[in-house]
Design an enzyme around this catalytic site. Structure first.
Site, PDB file in Angstrom:
ATOM      1  N   ASP A 161       0.833  -1.205   0.000  1.00 36.12           N
ATOM      2  CA  ASP A 161       0.000   0.000   0.000  1.00 36.12           C
ATOM      3  C   ASP A 161       0.868   1.255   0.000  1.00 36.12           C
ATOM      4  O   ASP A 161       1.809   1.366   0.799  1.00 36.12           O
ATOM      5  CB  ASP A 161      -0.901   0.040   1.222  1.00 36.12           C
ATOM      6  CG  ASP A 161      -1.912  -1.092   1.246  1.00 36.12           C
ATOM      7  OD1 ASP A 161      -2.220  -1.633   0.163  1.00 36.12           O
ATOM      8  OD2 ASP A 161      -2.389  -1.437   2.342  1.00 36.12           O
ATOM      9  N   ASP A 190      -0.473  -3.455  -4.384  1.00 32.72           N
ATOM     10  CA  ASP A 190      -1.794  -3.600  -3.776  1.00 32.72           C
ATOM     11  C   ASP A 190      -2.532  -2.271  -3.917  1.00 32.72           C
ATOM     12  O   ASP A 190      -2.646  -1.731  -5.005  1.00 32.72           O
ATOM     13  CB  ASP A 190      -1.675  -4.062  -2.326  1.00 32.72           C
ATOM     14  CG  ASP A 190      -2.981  -4.637  -1.798  1.00 32.72           C
ATOM     15  OD1 ASP A 190      -3.953  -4.737  -2.551  1.00 32.72           O
ATOM     16  OD2 ASP A 190      -3.040  -4.976  -0.601  1.00 32.72           O
ATOM     17  N   ASP A 194      -5.494   2.728   1.490  1.00 31.78           N
ATOM     18  CA  ASP A 194      -6.310   1.724   2.170  1.00 31.78           C
ATOM     19  C   ASP A 194      -6.586   2.108   3.614  1.00 31.78           C
ATOM     20  O   ASP A 194      -5.680   2.537   4.350  1.00 31.78           O
ATOM     21  CB  ASP A 194      -5.599   0.375   2.150  1.00 31.78           C
ATOM     22  CG  ASP A 194      -5.789  -0.363   0.831  1.00 31.78           C
ATOM     23  OD1 ASP A 194      -6.294   0.246  -0.125  1.00 31.78           O
ATOM     24  OD2 ASP A 194      -5.433  -1.562   0.766  1.00 31.78           O
ATOM     25  N   ARG A 243     -11.798  -0.208  -7.268  1.00 25.75           N
ATOM     26  CA  ARG A 243     -11.648   0.322  -5.905  1.00 25.75           C
ATOM     27  C   ARG A 243     -11.309   1.813  -5.909  1.00 25.75           C
ATOM     28  O   ARG A 243     -10.225   2.217  -5.500  1.00 25.75           O
ATOM     29  CB  ARG A 243     -10.595  -0.453  -5.108  1.00 25.75           C
ATOM     30  CG  ARG A 243     -10.901  -1.931  -4.968  1.00 25.75           C
ATOM     31  CD  ARG A 243      -9.920  -2.613  -4.028  1.00 25.75           C
ATOM     32  NE  ARG A 243     -10.194  -4.030  -3.925  1.00 25.75           N
ATOM     33  CZ  ARG A 243      -9.562  -4.871  -3.105  1.00 25.75           C
ATOM     34  NH1 ARG A 243      -8.604  -4.408  -2.316  1.00 25.75           N
ATOM     35  NH2 ARG A 243      -9.872  -6.149  -3.068  1.00 25.75           N
TER      36      ARG A 243
END
Length: 367
Positions: A161, A190, A194, A243
């Site tokens: 991340d 990734d 997040d 996302r």
């Protein structure tokens, strides 16, 4: 189009404050901890001021950032860390102290509060090195680039991340950042942004997120619904597979963002999440809003958005796109004031203002 430019952060260097650390670290008089003020949900729950009123130091390595945190009187003593140069694995090591809990291989903001990290000078680039916020509050990250953080391959950092938050995190403002990868999970990356495990009152503003399989998630599973009160505004999402973000439970507000080339899906509201989606510009994208990859639906309130060359999948048991004619399925009242730019102006405004190294410009409401 005229843009308002926030005043530059100014302080005179005074004395060498921390010696024998990797990278120059200097002390300056107390000053404002960031340029401008927090917006969106980061203004709630007591507000987000970062290191305002505390000491300011300069760091050119990750080790120096950790040293600055560890050199405070306590884990809550306000501090602004001005960062310049490239921060990477080679110059980032663990530093120990009573006021910090750091680690090698990433920038660790753990069990601390009242901190600003501000890119200055020629720019601050976190290269293959993620920023991790855990059990912390009142943090500002402004005017930095974080790129190519991997969870597999070499080197790895922060679970892949760019910026990740987890476990009882409160009041975070991330502003004028550039978060980028060079591919998706197959290439070792990734998420770019997040939030999980009880993270609340967060704003991401005037930032660029690009070239990634995953823009970011809010909640790590369908049963992990403790995350909420997130604002995303004046950001550019470009060449992202999905996302933007993925929401599991909670409330989020997206306004005046420019979404370009969302390749598989965009705002994915599921598991009872509620998304307020105002005056955004969606362009050359697919399934930009809805519930995807689950039968546990979420909800949305839409208004003033532009859908430019957006395609929509047929609905099914695991996919419930909001389009081709998105309609609201809930109503959401946000507790803060904000001004909406017209959606038609959003691509121009965001291109001039979003990302690191843009002079911390913000919209003045006209296009």
């Amino acid at each position: 189009m005229n843009m308002r430019v926030a005043p530059r952060f100014r302080a005179a260097l005074v004395t060498v404050a921390l010696a024998a650390v990797t990278g120059a670290v200097v002390s300056v008089p107390p000053a404002s901890a960031a340029v401008g003020a927090a917006t969106g949900y980061a203004t709630q729950n007591g507000g987000t001021t970062g290191g305002a009123g505390g000491q300011t130091v300069r760091a050119t390595t990750g080790t120096a950032i950790h040293q600055a945190l560890c050199g405070r009187a306590s884990s809550s003593t306000p501090i602004t860390i001005e960062v310049e140069g490239t921060i990477n694995h080679g110059n980032t090591s663990k530093v120990s102290g009573a006021s910090c809990n750091t680690a090698a291989g990433l920038i660790e903001l753990k069990q601390i509060s009242n901190v600003t990290i501000l890119g200055v000078g020629g720019g601050a680039v976190f290269d293959q090195l993620g920023i991790h916020i855990r059990e912390s509050s009142n943090i500002i990250i402004q005017n930095v680039t974080v790129r190519n953080v991997k969870k597999s391959g070499s080197p790895t950092s922060n679970g892949g991340d760019a910026i990740g938050m987890e476990r009882n995190v409160r009041n975070i403002w991330v502003d004028h950042t550039t978060l980028e990868a060079s591919g998706g999970e197959a290439e070792g990356f990734d998420g770019l942004f997040d939030l999980k495990d009880n993270t609340q009152y967060v704003t991401l503003s005037y930032s660029v997120l690009r070239n990634s399989g995953r823009g970011g998630l809010v909640g790590s599973s369908e049963s992990e619904l403790s995350n909420s009160f997130i604002t995303y505004h004046h950001n550019r999402y470009e060449n992202i597979d999905s996302r933007t973000p993925l929401l599991r439970g909670g409330v989020a507000h997206m306004y005046n963002n420019h979404y370009v080339r969302l390749n598989e899906s965009g705002i994915n509201s599921r598991a009872g999440a509620r998304a307020k989606v105002d005056n955004n510009y969606f362009e050359d994208s697919k399934d930009v809003l809805g519930t995807f990859y689950t039968d546990t639906v979420g909800y949305w309130q839409v208004g003033g958005n532009t859908f430019d060359n957006v395609t929509w999948s047929a609905p099914g048991s695991q996919n419930k796109p909001a389009g081709p004619n998105p309609q609201s399925t809930t109503t959401i009242a946000v507790p803060y004031s904000y001004s909406l730019d017209g959606a038609a102006c959003v691509p121009s405004i965001v291109s001039r203002t979003a990302g690191a190294g843009k002079g911390l410009q913000v919209s003045n409401g006209s296009c």
